[in-house]
Design a protein around this motif. Structure first.
Motif, short mmCIF file in Angstrom:
data_model
loop_
_atom_site.label_atom_id
_atom_site.label_comp_id
_atom_site.label_asym_id
_atom_site.label_seq_id
_atom_site.Cartn_x
_atom_site.Cartn_y
_atom_site.Cartn_z
N MET A 278 0.85 -1.19 0.00
CA MET A 278 0.00 0.00 0.00
C MET A 278 0.88 1.23 0.00
O MET A 278 1.74 1.40 0.87
N SER B 8 -4.44 1.81 7.36
CA SER B 8 -4.52 0.95 6.18
C SER B 8 -5.99 0.80 5.82
O SER B 8 -6.87 1.16 6.61
N PRO B 9 -6.29 0.26 4.63
CA PRO B 9 -7.70 0.01 4.30
C PRO B 9 -8.41 -0.86 5.34
O PRO B 9 -9.56 -0.61 5.67
N SER C 154 -12.62 7.11 4.55
CA SER C 154 -11.50 7.47 3.68
C SER C 154 -10.65 8.55 4.35
O SER C 154 -11.12 9.29 5.21
N ASN D 288 -4.75 7.67 -1.07
CA ASN D 288 -5.47 6.64 -1.83
C ASN D 288 -6.00 5.56 -0.89
O ASN D 288 -6.24 4.43 -1.32
N ILE D 289 -6.19 5.88 0.39
CA ILE D 289 -6.62 4.88 1.36
C ILE D 289 -8.11 5.05 1.66
O ILE D 289 -8.54 6.10 2.12
N SER D 290 -8.89 4.01 1.41
CA SER D 290 -10.32 4.03 1.72
C SER D 290 -10.82 2.60 1.86
O SER D 290 -10.19 1.65 1.40
N GLY E 199 -11.83 -2.56 -0.05
CA GLY E 199 -11.04 -1.34 0.08
C GLY E 199 -9.90 -1.31 -0.90
O GLY E 199 -9.77 -2.21 -1.75
N THR E 200 -9.05 -0.31 -0.77
CA THR E 200 -7.90 -0.16 -1.64
C THR E 200 -7.06 -1.43 -1.61
O THR E 200 -6.58 -1.85 -0.56
N GLY E 201 -6.94 -2.07 -2.75
CA GLY E 201 -6.12 -3.28 -2.83
C GLY E 201 -6.78 -4.52 -2.29
O GLY E 201 -6.13 -5.56 -2.17
#
Length: 350
Positions: free
Chosen positions: A1, A186-187, A236, A241-243, A321-323
């Motif tokens: 991330m 983190s997400p 978020s 870019n973390i959500s 979430g992201t990733g």
């Protein structure tokens, strides 16, 4: 991330308020200047030392499918060994902002009672962020190239003993880098935070007969489909870019009559959700003494009082979430009591 660059933000006023709140903790750190003692980490963070600088979280939430009301409840995780995080670390201060925070301590020297604590705090912080232990000149040469990450507290978990477990002083993280620090945002952490933000409706079931029923008469129970539906919360962190989006879906209703002198429908007391999303079935005329798909039958009068029927809804929780393509969190439960008066059926002898 990877974390994208933050845009500039000014925290001068909040920083001053933060300083006032921290002064008592700074006194405890007099013999162990921040940055020279405690457990270090690869990003220059220091653990321990007393008087940790906490920032106000910038996490934002957006709700879909429901809204909080005065009757909204909080989920209790079905897994008693798990709770949402009480604290974490997130991007908080630019070099200019951490410098402003340190200087704000100096302005406290002339305040009653606080006085010398402000100078002490400023000396300790200068040692860490200005004098090269481990940072020099507040990392001014890196302005716009990263942020100081700081501990934040989950506003929903302030009574959790773990809320002070994130005790590292603010530490520098370059843009597009991921800090190797436990509880760095983190997400997944955002998804777990959103767990507490889910707008769970008050668990009041519909009953027929309503309010008062009779001994040995099946009482039908069901949930309002318009109220008990899927809800989601997206958490978020602005300028990153973390959500993550956490979703709760009702899956079953558990009925506890409030007395051993009762039978539930089904016998387990667990009413599953139907294919159409409904739990239980509304009573209509003509069903008479039919056994309901979800309900209760009382075998003894409640006398001059009432029984406290407890209805608990189980919610299945998942997140993306992201990733992440989609993962599960522990199911949650929310229940409430409602009074049920049970009377004997009166008969007339002729």
């Amino acid at each position: 991330m990877h974390v994208r660059r933050f845009t500039g933000r000014r925290l001068a006023a909040p920083a001053l308020a933060l300083c006032v709140a921290l002064v008592p903790g700074v006194a405890q750190a007099a013999d162990t200047p921040w940055g020279e003692s405690g457990e270090g980490d690869s990003k220059g963070g220091t653990k321990g030392g007393g008087g940790t600088i906490y920032a106000e979280s910038k996490v934002q939430v957006r709700t879909s499918g429901g809204k909080r009301t005065t009757k909204s409840g909080e989920l209790t995780p079905a897994n008693s060994n798990w709770t949402p995080p009480a604290c974490w670390y997130e991007p908080a201060f630019s070099p200019k902002e951490i410098e402003a925070t340190v200087k704000a301590f100096r302005t406290l020297e002339n305040l009653p009672i606080i006085g010398g604590f402000g100078k002490l705090a400023g000396d300790v912080l200068d040692h860490r962020y200005k004098d090269g232990h481990p940072y020099k000149d507040y990392n001014r040469d890196k302005q716009g190239k990263g942020m100081f990450w700081a501990a934040v507290k989950n506003k929903n978990r302030l009574d959790d003993p773990e809320v002070n477990s994130c005790d590292r002083q603010p530490f520098w993280v370059d843009d597009n880098d991921t800090p190797d620090v436990p509880m760095a945002v983190s997400p997944k952490i955002l998804a777990e935070y959103a767990y507490d933000e889910l707008p769970i409706p008050g668990t009041e079931i519909e009953l027929a007969p309503e309010g008062e029923t009779k001994v040995n008469l099946p009482t039908w129970a069901w949930l309002d489909r318009a109220k008990f539906k899927k809800v989601s919360v997206t958490a978020s962190l602005p300028d990153t870019n973390i959500s993550a989006t956490t979703t709760a879906r009702p899956v079953s209703l558990r009925i506890e009559p409030g007395t051993k002198d009762a039978e539930t429908y089904p016998a387990s007391g667990e009413c599953p959700i139907g294919k159409d999303g409904s739990i239980g079935e509304p009573w209509t005329r003509g069903k008479g003494k039919q056994a309901p798909p979800c309900g209760v039958k009382y075998l003894r009068s409640s006398g001059d009082g009432s029984y406290d029927l407890k209805a608990t809804v189980t919610w299945e929780i998942s997140w993306t979430g992201t990733g992440s393509a989609g993962e599960r969190l522990p199911d949650g439960e929310f229940g409430a009591d409602q009074r049920v008066v049970v009377k004997e059926i009166q008969s007339i002898n002729r």
